[in-house]
Design a protein around this motif. Structure first.
Motif, PDB file in Angstrom:
ATOM      1  N   PRO A  36     -15.500 -73.185  -7.111  1.00  8.93           N
ATOM      2  CA  PRO A  36     -13.836 -73.800  -8.046  1.00  8.93           C
ATOM      3  C   PRO A  36     -14.235 -74.072  -9.424  1.00  8.93           C
ATOM      4  O   PRO A  36     -14.941 -75.297  -9.189  1.00  8.93           O
ATOM      5  N   SER A  37     -13.722 -73.902 -10.281  1.00  8.25           N
ATOM      6  CA  SER A  37     -13.223 -74.790 -11.255  1.00  8.25           C
ATOM      7  C   SER A  37     -11.786 -74.572 -11.718  1.00  8.25           C
ATOM      8  O   SER A  37     -11.126 -73.659 -11.557  1.00  8.25           O
ATOM      9  N   GLU A  38     -11.277 -75.215 -12.357  1.00 12.49           N
ATOM     10  CA  GLU A  38      -9.838 -75.466 -13.331  1.00 12.49           C
ATOM     11  C   GLU A  38      -9.789 -74.684 -14.703  1.00 12.49           C
ATOM     12  O   GLU A  38      -8.940 -74.323 -14.579  1.00 12.49           O
ATOM     13  N   GLU A  39     -11.138 -74.130 -14.829  1.00 16.82           N
ATOM     14  CA  GLU A  39     -10.882 -73.179 -15.889  1.00 16.82           C
ATOM     15  C   GLU A  39     -10.510 -72.447 -15.372  1.00 16.82           C
ATOM     16  O   GLU A  39     -11.395 -71.534 -14.960  1.00 16.82           O
ATOM     17  N   ALA A  40      -9.319 -71.719 -16.116  1.00 17.11           N
ATOM     18  CA  ALA A  40      -8.975 -70.696 -16.155  1.00 17.11           C
ATOM     19  C   ALA A  40     -10.187 -69.461 -16.348  1.00 17.11           C
ATOM     20  O   ALA A  40     -10.726 -69.341 -17.552  1.00 17.11           O
ATOM     21  N   PRO A  41      -9.819 -68.234 -15.727  1.00 14.77           N
ATOM     22  CA  PRO A  41     -11.207 -66.809 -15.973  1.00 14.77           C
ATOM     23  C   PRO A  41     -10.067 -66.554 -17.279  1.00 14.77           C
ATOM     24  O   PRO A  41      -9.139 -66.377 -17.507  1.00 14.77           O
ATOM     25  N   PRO A  42     -11.157 -65.295 -17.787  1.00 11.90           N
ATOM     26  CA  PRO A  42      -9.937 -64.449 -19.470  1.00 11.90           C
ATOM     27  C   PRO A  42      -9.091 -63.645 -17.987  1.00 11.90           C
ATOM     28  O   PRO A  42      -9.512 -62.841 -16.527  1.00 11.90           O
ATOM     29  N   GLU A  43      -7.888 -63.726 -18.882  1.00 15.44           N
ATOM     30  CA  GLU A  43      -7.042 -62.449 -17.775  1.00 15.44           C
ATOM     31  C   GLU A  43      -7.039 -61.320 -17.287  1.00 15.44           C
ATOM     32  O   GLU A  43      -7.823 -60.684 -18.280  1.00 15.44           O
ATOM     33  N   GLY A  44      -7.094 -61.257 -16.044  1.00 21.14           N
ATOM     34  CA  GLY A  44      -7.837 -60.206 -15.103  1.00 21.14           C
ATOM     35  C   GLY A  44      -9.374 -60.029 -15.137  1.00 21.14           C
ATOM     36  O   GLY A  44      -9.492 -58.524 -14.739  1.00 21.14           O
ATOM     37  N   ASP A  45      -9.931 -61.120 -15.278  1.00 18.03           N
ATOM     38  CA  ASP A  45     -11.516 -61.111 -14.756  1.00 18.03           C
ATOM     39  C   ASP A  45     -11.763 -61.836 -13.867  1.00 18.03           C
ATOM     40  O   ASP A  45     -10.738 -62.749 -13.367  1.00 18.03           O
ATOM     41  N   SER A  46     -12.056 -61.624 -12.958  1.00 19.93           N
ATOM     42  CA  SER A  46     -12.818 -62.695 -12.349  1.00 19.93           C
ATOM     43  C   SER A  46     -14.182 -63.264 -12.418  1.00 19.93           C
ATOM     44  O   SER A  46     -14.995 -62.353 -12.300  1.00 19.93           O
ATOM     45  N   PRO A  47     -14.817 -64.378 -12.079  1.00 23.66           N
ATOM     46  CA  PRO A  47     -16.474 -64.412 -11.884  1.00 23.66           C
ATOM     47  C   PRO A  47     -16.845 -63.700 -10.856  1.00 23.66           C
ATOM     48  O   PRO A  47     -16.119 -63.525  -9.641  1.00 23.66           O
TER      49      PRO A  47
END
Length: 200
Positions: free
Chosen positions: A23-34
Motif C-alpha cells: 500500500p502507498s499513500e501516493e495516488a496513482p494516475p487518475e483511472g489507473d491501478s497498479p
C-alpha cells in the motif's frame, strides 16, 4: 468515543504475474491501478482486494514478528511464475528471522484437477509439467489436468511451511455445488472477491 476510520483500499490490476504490491499513500494516475497479483498488508489502515474466476486465492499470514498478511492471485501462469515463492522472498527480506513453521496459509476456492485442462502442446503447459511433480497433474491424451490449490501448496511446502498449516476449500469452483463464479462454467464477467486486512 474513538472516531471510526474508513480503511484505504488497494485493488491492483491483475495480470497473472508474480508482482506483490505494498500500500502507498501516493495516488496513482487518475483511472489507473497498479499492476500486480499480490498484496502485502501490515498496516490496519489498509485493506487489499483481489478478484477470481477460476484462479486460486492464497492467503499467507502470521502474528510474528507482528500481524501481517499477503493476498495472492494465483492462476496457472502465476503458479508457473511461482508467485508463492516470490511472496516468501519478500517475507525473508522484510522479516529475516521469520520461521515458515509459524506461518499459515489458506488456499481456494479455485478450479481443481477434475476440471482444469490444458493442451499438452502449449509451452506453458509443458513448463507446468516440468516444474510440478506428476502427482499434481494428470495426462489424458492431448490434454493435461492441473490442480491449482495443490500446486500452490507444493510451492509453500517447498519454502518450509508445514502441510498441517495449509487449509483448503475442498471443492472445485467449476463443478462444485456452492455455485462460485467460474469462467470455465460460463461466468464471463462475475468474479469471486477476496478482501483482507490485519487488525490494529
Amino acid at each position: 468515543s474513538e472516531r471510526f476510520q474508513i480503511p484505504k483500499l488497494l485493488a491492483p490490476r491483475q495480470v497473472h504475474g508474480k508482482e506483490i504490491l505494498f500500500p502507498s499513500e501516493e495516488a496513482p494516475p487518475e483511472g489507473d491501478s497498479p499492476e500486480g497479483d499480490g498484496i502485502f498488508l501490515e498496516d490496519p489502515a489498509w485493506r487489499g482486494m483481489l478478484r477470481f474466476a477460476d484462479c486460486c486465492p492464497v492467503i499467507l499470514f502470521s502474528s510474528e514478528p507482528h500481524p501481517w498478511m499477503i493476498l495472492l492471485h494465483m492462476g496457472f501462469r502465476g503458479a508457473g511464475e511461482q508467485i508463492p515463492s516470490a511472496a516468501w522472498r519478500l517475507l525473508r527480506q522484510k522479516f529475516p528471522s521469520l520461521n515458515p513453521v509459524v506461518c499459515r496459509a489458506f488456499l481456494g476456492p479455485a478450479i481443481r484437477g477434475c476440471c482444469y485442462s490444458r493442451n499438452v502442446e502449449d509451452p506453458f503447459t509443458r513448463r507446468g509439467m516440468e516444474i510440478f511433480p506428476d502427482s499434481l497433474w494428470e495426462l489424458r491424451g492431448d490434454i493435461c489436468l492441473f490442480d491449482l490449490p495443490r500446486m500452490g501448496a507444493y510451492l509453500l511446502e517447498r519454502e518450509g511451511m508445514k502441510e498441517k498449516h495449509l487449509f483448503f476449500v475442498e471443492e472445485c469452483v467449476s463443478c462444485g455445488p456452492s455455485r462460485w463464479y467460474s469462467y470455465r462454467r460460463g461466468d464471463a464477467e462475475n468474479r469471486n472477491v477476496l478482501l483482507g486486512g490485519v487488525r490494529g
